[in-house]
Design a protein around this motif. Structure first.
Motif, PDB file in Angstrom:
ATOM      1  N   THR A 146     -17.626 -27.800 -16.328  1.00  0.00           N
ATOM      2  CA  THR A 146     -19.125 -27.260 -16.358  1.00  0.00           C
ATOM      3  C   THR A 146     -20.140 -26.676 -14.605  1.00  0.00           C
ATOM      4  OG1 THR A 146     -18.327 -26.682 -18.491  1.00  0.00           O
ATOM      5  CG2 THR A 146     -21.174 -26.657 -17.876  1.00  0.00           C
ATOM      6  N   VAL A 147     -20.285 -27.927 -14.332  1.00  0.00           N
ATOM      7  CA  VAL A 147     -20.804 -28.360 -13.554  1.00  0.00           C
ATOM      8  C   VAL A 147     -20.683 -27.785 -11.969  1.00  0.00           C
ATOM      9  CG1 VAL A 147     -21.823 -30.177 -11.972  1.00  0.00           C
ATOM     10  CG2 VAL A 147     -21.379 -31.222 -14.406  1.00  0.00           C
ATOM     11  N   ILE A 148     -19.734 -27.988 -12.118  1.00  0.00           N
ATOM     12  CA  ILE A 148     -18.887 -27.296 -10.705  1.00  0.00           C
ATOM     13  C   ILE A 148     -19.352 -25.718 -10.606  1.00  0.00           C
ATOM     14  CG2 ILE A 148     -16.889 -26.161  -9.213  1.00  0.00           C
ATOM     15  CD1 ILE A 148     -15.807 -28.756 -10.220  1.00  0.00           C
ATOM     16  N   ALA A 149     -18.892 -24.903 -12.229  1.00  0.00           N
ATOM     17  CA  ALA A 149     -19.651 -23.585 -12.788  1.00  0.00           C
ATOM     18  C   ALA A 149     -21.338 -23.159 -11.935  1.00  0.00           C
ATOM     19  CB  ALA A 149     -18.883 -23.109 -13.470  1.00  0.00           C
ATOM     20  N   LEU A 150     -21.487 -24.086 -12.828  1.00  0.00           N
ATOM     21  CA  LEU A 150     -22.491 -23.979 -12.597  1.00  0.00           C
ATOM     22  C   LEU A 150     -23.537 -23.950 -11.068  1.00  0.00           C
ATOM     23  CD1 LEU A 150     -24.512 -25.766 -15.265  1.00  0.00           C
ATOM     24  CD2 LEU A 150     -24.841 -24.161 -15.270  1.00  0.00           C
ATOM     25  N   LEU A 151     -23.152 -25.061 -10.247  1.00  0.00           N
ATOM     26  CA  LEU A 151     -23.842 -25.443  -8.992  1.00  0.00           C
ATOM     27  C   LEU A 151     -22.888 -24.122  -7.804  1.00  0.00           C
ATOM     28  CD1 LEU A 151     -23.377 -28.780  -8.723  1.00  0.00           C
ATOM     29  CD2 LEU A 151     -25.664 -27.826  -9.159  1.00  0.00           C
ATOM     30  N   PHE A 152     -22.536 -23.808  -7.764  1.00  0.00           N
ATOM     31  CA  PHE A 152     -21.434 -22.853  -7.074  1.00  0.00           C
ATOM     32  C   PHE A 152     -20.772 -21.685  -7.091  1.00  0.00           C
ATOM     33  CE2 PHE A 152     -19.746 -27.198  -5.951  1.00  0.00           C
ATOM     34  CZ  PHE A 152     -20.417 -27.674  -4.505  1.00  0.00           C
ATOM     35  N   LYS A 153     -20.955 -20.872  -8.570  1.00  0.00           N
ATOM     36  CA  LYS A 153     -21.276 -19.554  -9.086  1.00  0.00           C
ATOM     37  C   LYS A 153     -22.023 -18.481  -8.095  1.00  0.00           C
ATOM     38  CE  LYS A 153     -23.380 -17.905 -12.422  1.00  0.00           C
ATOM     39  NZ  LYS A 153     -23.383 -17.395 -13.935  1.00  0.00           N
ATOM     40  N   SER A 154     -23.494 -18.934  -7.746  1.00  0.00           N
ATOM     41  CA  SER A 154     -23.873 -18.040  -6.104  1.00  0.00           C
ATOM     42  C   SER A 154     -23.399 -18.381  -4.989  1.00  0.00           C
ATOM     43  CB  SER A 154     -25.081 -17.564  -6.263  1.00  0.00           C
ATOM     44  OG  SER A 154     -25.372 -20.079  -5.631  1.00  0.00           O
ATOM     45  N   ARG A 155     -22.939 -19.790  -4.505  1.00  0.00           N
ATOM     46  CA  ARG A 155     -22.283 -19.167  -3.175  1.00  0.00           C
ATOM     47  C   ARG A 155     -20.088 -18.402  -3.184  1.00  0.00           C
ATOM     48  NH1 ARG A 155     -22.317 -25.719  -1.105  1.00  0.00           N
ATOM     49  NH2 ARG A 155     -24.622 -25.719  -1.105  1.00  0.00           N
ATOM     50  N   MET A 156     -19.718 -18.460  -4.764  1.00  0.00           N
ATOM     51  CA  MET A 156     -18.367 -17.868  -4.565  1.00  0.00           C
ATOM     52  C   MET A 156     -18.888 -16.535  -5.156  1.00  0.00           C
ATOM     53  SD  MET A 156     -17.069 -19.704  -7.815  1.00  0.00           S
ATOM     54  CE  MET A 156     -17.119 -21.805  -8.043  1.00  0.00           C
ATOM     55  N   LEU A 157     -19.995 -15.998  -5.444  1.00  0.00           N
ATOM     56  CA  LEU A 157     -19.909 -14.892  -5.472  1.00  0.00           C
ATOM     57  C   LEU A 157     -20.623 -13.750  -4.040  1.00  0.00           C
ATOM     58  CD1 LEU A 157     -20.741 -12.020  -6.884  1.00  0.00           C
ATOM     59  CD2 LEU A 157     -23.360 -12.846  -7.911  1.00  0.00           C
ATOM     60  N   SER A 158     -21.242 -14.850  -3.336  1.00  0.00           N
ATOM     61  CA  SER A 158     -21.555 -14.842  -2.080  1.00  0.00           C
ATOM     62  C   SER A 158     -20.282 -13.881  -0.959  1.00  0.00           C
ATOM     63  CB  SER A 158     -22.836 -15.238  -1.432  1.00  0.00           C
ATOM     64  OG  SER A 158     -23.958 -15.465  -1.752  1.00  0.00           O
ATOM     65  N   TRP A 159     -19.668 -15.276  -1.382  1.00  0.00           N
ATOM     66  CA  TRP A 159     -18.331 -15.018  -0.008  1.00  0.00           C
ATOM     67  C   TRP A 159     -17.839 -14.151  -0.974  1.00  0.00           C
ATOM     68  CZ3 TRP A 159     -12.842 -15.138  -1.634  1.00  0.00           C
ATOM     69  CH2 TRP A 159     -12.227 -15.398  -0.280  1.00  0.00           C
ATOM     70  N   LEU A 160     -17.053 -13.699  -2.147  1.00  0.00           N
ATOM     71  CA  LEU A 160     -16.635 -12.430  -2.498  1.00  0.00           C
ATOM     72  C   LEU A 160     -17.752 -11.524  -1.751  1.00  0.00           C
ATOM     73  CD1 LEU A 160     -15.552 -13.281  -6.118  1.00  0.00           C
ATOM     74  CD2 LEU A 160     -13.498 -13.033  -4.588  1.00  0.00           C
ATOM     75  N   ASN A 161     -18.361 -11.085  -1.974  1.00  0.00           N
ATOM     76  CA  ASN A 161     -19.063  -9.761  -1.512  1.00  0.00           C
ATOM     77  C   ASN A 161     -18.934  -9.793   0.360  1.00  0.00           C
ATOM     78  OD1 ASN A 161     -20.492  -9.384  -4.154  1.00  0.00           O
ATOM     79  ND2 ASN A 161     -22.305 -10.623  -3.519  1.00  0.00           N
ATOM     80  N   ARG A 162     -18.571 -10.828   0.601  1.00  0.00           N
ATOM     81  CA  ARG A 162     -18.839 -10.902   2.553  1.00  0.00           C
ATOM     82  C   ARG A 162     -16.951 -10.331   2.733  1.00  0.00           C
ATOM     83  NH1 ARG A 162     -21.268 -15.774   2.124  1.00  0.00           N
ATOM     84  NH2 ARG A 162     -19.343 -16.997   2.768  1.00  0.00           N
ATOM     85  N   HIS A 163     -16.358 -10.917   1.394  1.00  0.00           N
ATOM     86  CA  HIS A 163     -14.705 -10.303   1.463  1.00  0.00           C
ATOM     87  C   HIS A 163     -14.348  -9.625   0.607  1.00  0.00           C
ATOM     88  CE1 HIS A 163     -15.474 -14.011   3.784  1.00  0.00           C
ATOM     89  NE2 HIS A 163     -15.236 -13.618   5.029  1.00  0.00           N
ATOM     90  N   PRO A 164     -14.965  -8.474   0.688  1.00  0.00           N
ATOM     91  CA  PRO A 164     -14.133  -7.297  -0.329  1.00  0.00           C
ATOM     92  C   PRO A 164     -12.734  -6.922  -0.474  1.00  0.00           C
ATOM     93  CG  PRO A 164     -15.900  -6.230   1.348  1.00  0.00           C
ATOM     94  CD  PRO A 164     -16.154  -8.102   1.687  1.00  0.00           C
ATOM     95  N   GLU A 165     -11.659  -7.629   0.610  1.00  0.00           N
ATOM     96  CA  GLU A 165     -10.223  -7.279   0.072  1.00  0.00           C
ATOM     97  C   GLU A 165      -9.972  -8.446  -0.379  1.00  0.00           C
ATOM     98  OE1 GLU A 165     -11.501 -10.133   3.712  1.00  0.00           O
ATOM     99  OE2 GLU A 165     -12.048  -8.582   3.164  1.00  0.00           O
TER     100      GLU A 165
END
Length: 257
Positions: A115-134
């Motif tokens: 849960t801690v990992i999810a809280l801290l890194f969710k926005s970074r994960m989303l940014s990475w996915l938006n930069r790599h739509p493939e």
């Protein structure tokens, strides 16, 4: 002791209202560490607690149209059978046994850290996915990944009562990055209602729900969630998430050591 339970429910309710996460992540360790409740009973009682509180949240999101029901069905397709299997496994191996209780305690700690990992890194994960739509899954692969994610969450929630909130929301963000924040929250809460209800029924079958404790927690949590939701806009989300993540890290460390 009853007043302490009401106050604890109120405090956790405020945090859930403010951040949208932290119910199981805080309530189960709180019952185990602060009040000395058996890990299995803490999990069972918290699951019953979550099924009631999340039902109210789902109704609100349904009215607002922020639940993606096709995703909810896929998640439930994996989560509900996994919850039943996990409950049967707990029954078979002795859920109220001290050794099983210790395993559940470590599972709670691991879930808290996730849960801690999810809280801290969710926005970074989303940014990475938006930069790599493939890298984003589509079609049948996406559906299969959603069912598998539901199964993992179903087992995790039944054993530890933790995972349906921050971890579930993070998985939804990774699988469906185009969903709005409101749709992520609504979908995450909606699938968690049948999951926590079935998991709670499993723990009722195991005899690991304290109904008096459940009632007193709800007495405090319902007004707490209401006040927290009203105050959510006034407090910076980043500050809240850092405070919550720090608290959960200390909780996990205490559970392990």
């Amino acid at each position: 002791m009853t007043l302490s339970y009401v106050i604890s429910g109120f405090a956790v309710g405020i945090l859930v209202g403010l951040t949208g996460v932290g119910g199981g992540s805080l309530m189960t360790p709180l019952l185990t560490l602060l009040f000395g409740v058996s890990p299995t009973v803490a999990v069972g009682t918290d699951l019953a607690f979550a099924s009631v509180t999340k039902s109210a949240g789902t109704l609100t999101h349904k009215i607002r149209g922020t639940v993606n029901w096709s995703i909810v069905r896929l998640l439930c397709l994996g989560a509900l059978p996994a919850a039943i299997i996990a409950a049967i496994g707990l029954k078979h191996y002795g859920a109220l046994d001290k050794e099983i209780g210790q395993i559940i305690r470590y599972t709670i700690a691991a879930s808290v850290l996730l849960t801690v990992i999810a809280l801290l890194f969710k926005s970074r994960m989303l940014s990475w996915l938006n930069r790599h739509p493939e890298k984003q899954l589509q079609g049948r692969q996406l559906a299969v990944a959603t069912v598998i994610s539901g199964a993992v969450l179903g087992a995790l929630v039944t054993v530890s009562s933790i995972g349906a909130g921050a971890i579930g929301a993070t998985l939804l963000v990774m699988l469906y990055p185009r969903l709005s924040a409101a749709e992520i929250a609504g979908t995450d809460i909606a699938y968690a209602v049948p999951l926590t209800a079935i998991a709670a029924l499993g723990h009722w079958w195991l005899g690991s729900i304290d109904w008096v404790l459940l009632f007193t927690l709800l007495l405090g949590s319902i007004p707490g969630i209401t006040l927290g939701s009203m105050a959510a806009r006034a407090v910076p989300e980043r500050i809240l998430r850092v405070i919550l993540a720090s608290t959960l890290t200390l909780v996990a460390a205490k559970l392990i050591f």
